[in-house]
Design a protein around this motif. Structure first.
Motif, short mmCIF file in Angstrom:
data_model
loop_
_atom_site.label_atom_id
_atom_site.label_comp_id
_atom_site.label_asym_id
_atom_site.label_seq_id
_atom_site.Cartn_x
_atom_site.Cartn_y
_atom_site.Cartn_z
N SER A 157 0.86 -1.18 0.00
CA SER A 157 0.00 0.00 0.00
C SER A 157 0.89 1.23 0.00
N THR A 158 0.30 2.35 -0.36
CA THR A 158 0.97 3.64 -0.24
C THR A 158 0.18 4.51 0.72
N GLY A 159 0.80 5.58 1.17
CA GLY A 159 0.12 6.51 2.05
C GLY A 159 1.03 7.67 2.37
N VAL A 160 0.47 8.65 3.09
CA VAL A 160 1.19 9.89 3.38
C VAL A 160 1.22 10.12 4.89
N VAL A 161 2.34 10.66 5.36
CA VAL A 161 2.50 11.10 6.75
C VAL A 161 2.54 12.62 6.76
N PHE A 162 1.58 13.24 7.41
CA PHE A 162 1.57 14.70 7.60
C PHE A 162 1.86 15.00 9.07
N THR A 163 2.87 15.81 9.35
CA THR A 163 3.11 16.26 10.72
C THR A 163 2.85 17.75 10.81
N PRO A 164 2.36 18.23 11.95
CA PRO A 164 2.09 19.66 12.09
C PRO A 164 3.38 20.48 12.08
N ALA A 165 3.25 21.74 11.72
CA ALA A 165 4.38 22.66 11.88
C ALA A 165 4.64 22.86 13.37
N GLY A 166 5.89 23.05 13.73
CA GLY A 166 6.21 23.30 15.12
C GLY A 166 6.92 22.14 15.77
N THR A 167 7.03 22.22 17.07
CA THR A 167 7.77 21.23 17.86
C THR A 167 6.81 20.20 18.44
N PRO A 168 7.10 18.92 18.29
CA PRO A 168 6.20 17.91 18.86
C PRO A 168 6.16 17.98 20.38
N PRO A 169 5.04 17.60 20.98
CA PRO A 169 4.94 17.60 22.44
C PRO A 169 5.79 16.48 23.04
N PRO A 170 6.01 16.50 24.34
CA PRO A 170 6.72 15.38 24.98
C PRO A 170 6.04 14.05 24.66
N GLY A 171 6.81 13.08 24.23
CA GLY A 171 6.24 11.80 23.85
C GLY A 171 5.90 11.70 22.38
N GLY A 172 5.92 12.83 21.68
CA GLY A 172 5.66 12.81 20.24
C GLY A 172 4.25 13.20 19.87
N TRP A 173 4.06 13.47 18.56
CA TRP A 173 2.73 13.82 18.06
C TRP A 173 1.76 12.65 18.21
N PRO A 174 0.61 12.82 18.84
CA PRO A 174 -0.42 11.78 18.78
C PRO A 174 -0.89 11.61 17.34
N VAL A 175 -1.27 10.42 16.96
CA VAL A 175 -1.48 10.07 15.56
C VAL A 175 -2.95 9.80 15.27
N LEU A 176 -3.44 10.35 14.15
CA LEU A 176 -4.73 9.99 13.59
C LEU A 176 -4.49 9.23 12.30
N SER A 177 -5.05 8.04 12.18
CA SER A 177 -4.95 7.27 10.94
C SER A 177 -6.22 7.50 10.13
N TRP A 178 -6.08 8.28 9.06
CA TRP A 178 -7.22 8.70 8.23
C TRP A 178 -7.53 7.65 7.18
N GLU A 179 -8.83 7.26 7.10
CA GLU A 179 -9.30 6.29 6.11
C GLU A 179 -10.30 7.01 5.21
N HIS A 180 -9.89 7.25 3.98
CA HIS A 180 -10.62 8.14 3.08
C HIS A 180 -11.87 7.50 2.48
N GLY A 181 -12.76 8.35 2.02
CA GLY A 181 -13.97 7.90 1.34
C GLY A 181 -13.70 7.54 -0.11
N THR A 182 -14.76 7.21 -0.82
CA THR A 182 -14.65 6.70 -2.19
C THR A 182 -14.00 7.72 -3.12
N VAL A 183 -12.94 7.29 -3.78
CA VAL A 183 -12.32 8.10 -4.83
C VAL A 183 -12.28 7.36 -6.16
N GLY A 184 -12.38 6.05 -6.11
CA GLY A 184 -12.25 5.20 -7.28
C GLY A 184 -11.41 3.99 -6.93
#
Length: 393
Positions: free
Chosen positions: A90-117
């Protein structure tokens, strides 16, 4: 905006926005930027194994495909598992926010997209995302979450995308978290699944197996809006005499049929299709959603078929791929649904919630009066943002 809460029934919280009370029936019916400093590992030339989450390729994502507020974005190719537990890419993208991550790192949301084809050119990491999805995801990025966004198996990788193969989609979403953390040390192990439409159904599948599939990660819960469910029950009502079928519904149907064939190659798809149906199902392999819906304009569901879907092996085959699990949920689950949704009609989600309750599963359900498919997704932010914040607290 007014808000009223329905009484809790067996532990399920159901809320309604818009001030109008409706009844959710429990039977399915067919409905017509600059980079910020980020700890990123060197891109591997090739994964040493096909273990879930192993990264095959790691490249910077072109900036025109970034979300507002992105600090860095990378496109990964990684190994996951299909619904038969066989290795797949599979392929996919990692987006991180601008700025400094909080202690322990950025909490993660795994996005599952709707129908594109289901064609490679439809993958969001290739074509970008709709204005709706860009705004929605940017909202989460501004909340301080990293977003990992799978394309799913077969969208940009070998093979046909097995549309609505829930376990395969869930595996891709979970392994996207693994892959992202392998290349970016700024990401925390705690994560939440979130999805809309096709991805809403996938997020529910993800919620049912996340802790068992990836016990080394800290899965906290899931948000699903307009979740695809009860597809097989609805399909049993369709046959050559069916006169229902908007361009969107007809387009979805061709993806469903293609997806089933991709997930279960022994399924005899051609035995169900009319000549018109064969042509449209073939076109669906390459046409993304909007052009396919335009191509399907004027074609009812019945014109696709040569015999009813209730006959033969369609139902048992499709159930093994598309039926959403009713048990296995060990973390909070949020389900949002619009009353005016014609892509995923409210009665289908109502049946899912009712069946879950009978099985002892009680998600937190939010109903958005007067909202259509996209409207409910956007309206849900008022409830889902604090819901997710609580999961990470």
């Amino acid at each position: 905006m007014t808000r009223c809460a329905w009484p809790r029934r067996g532990g399920a919280m159901i809320t309604l926005r818009g001030g109008a009370m409706i009844t959710l029936v429990s039977a399915a019916v067919l409905a017509a930027g600059p980079f910020a400093a980020t700890a990123v590992a060197a891109p591997p030339a090739q994964a040493e194994s096909t273990s879930p989450g192993a990264v095959v390729a790691n490249a910077e994502l072109p900036q025109h495909l970034w979300l507002d507020g992105t600090g860095s974005a990378r496109k990964l190719t990684y190994w996951t598992r299909d619904s038969a537990d066989q290795p797949a890419l599979s392929t996919g993208v990692v987006f991180t926010p601008a700025g400094t991550p909080p202690p322990g790192g950025w909490p993660v949301l795994s996005w599952e997209h709707g129908t594109v084809g289901i064609g490679d050119d439809c993958a969001p990491s290739v074509t970008g995302r709709s204005e709706r999805d860009n705004g929605f995801l940017a909202t989460w990025l501004r909340q301080g979450y990293a977003i990992v966004a799978t394309d799913y198996i077969g969208l940009g990788t070998p093979g046909v995308h097995a549309y609505l193969d829930g376990r395969a989609e869930a595996h891709a979403a979970i392994d996207m978290v693994r892959a992202a953390r392998a290349v970016d040390r700024s990401l925390a192990s705690k994560w939440v699944a979130i999805g809309q439409s096709q991805g809403g159904g996938a997020a529910v599948f993800t919620a049912s197996l996340a802790t068992r599939y990836a016990p080394e990660l800290d899965y906290r819960g899931a948000v699903a809006t307009g979740p695809a469910s009860n597809i097989v029950d609805a399909a049993t009502l369709i046959g050559p005499g069916t006169t229902v079928g908007s361009p969107h519904i007809t387009a979805y149907a061709t993806y469903v049929l293609n997806g089933l064939k991709a997930a279960r190659p022994d399924f005899d798809l051609d035995s169900y299709l009319s000549p018109e149906g064969k042509d449209l199902v073939e076109d669906a392999k390459t046409l993304c959603f909007t052009p396919l819906a335009e191509r399907a304009d004027g074609l009812t569901l019945g014109r696709l078929l040569s015999r009813p879907l209730a006959q033969g092996d369609f139902v048992p085959t499709a159930r093994s791929v598309m039926d959403v699990p009713l048990t296995g949920y060990d973390r909070p689950l949020f389900i949002g649904q619009g009353t005016n949704d014609t892509d995923v009609p409210a009665p289908l989600t109502a049946k899912l919630v009712a069946d879950m309750a009978l099985a002892g599963t009680f998600p937190e359900v939010h109903v958005y009066a007067g909202k259509d498919h996209s409207g409910a997704m956007l309206a849900s932010l008022a409830d889902s943002v604090p819901f997710v914040a609580r999961l990470f607290a």
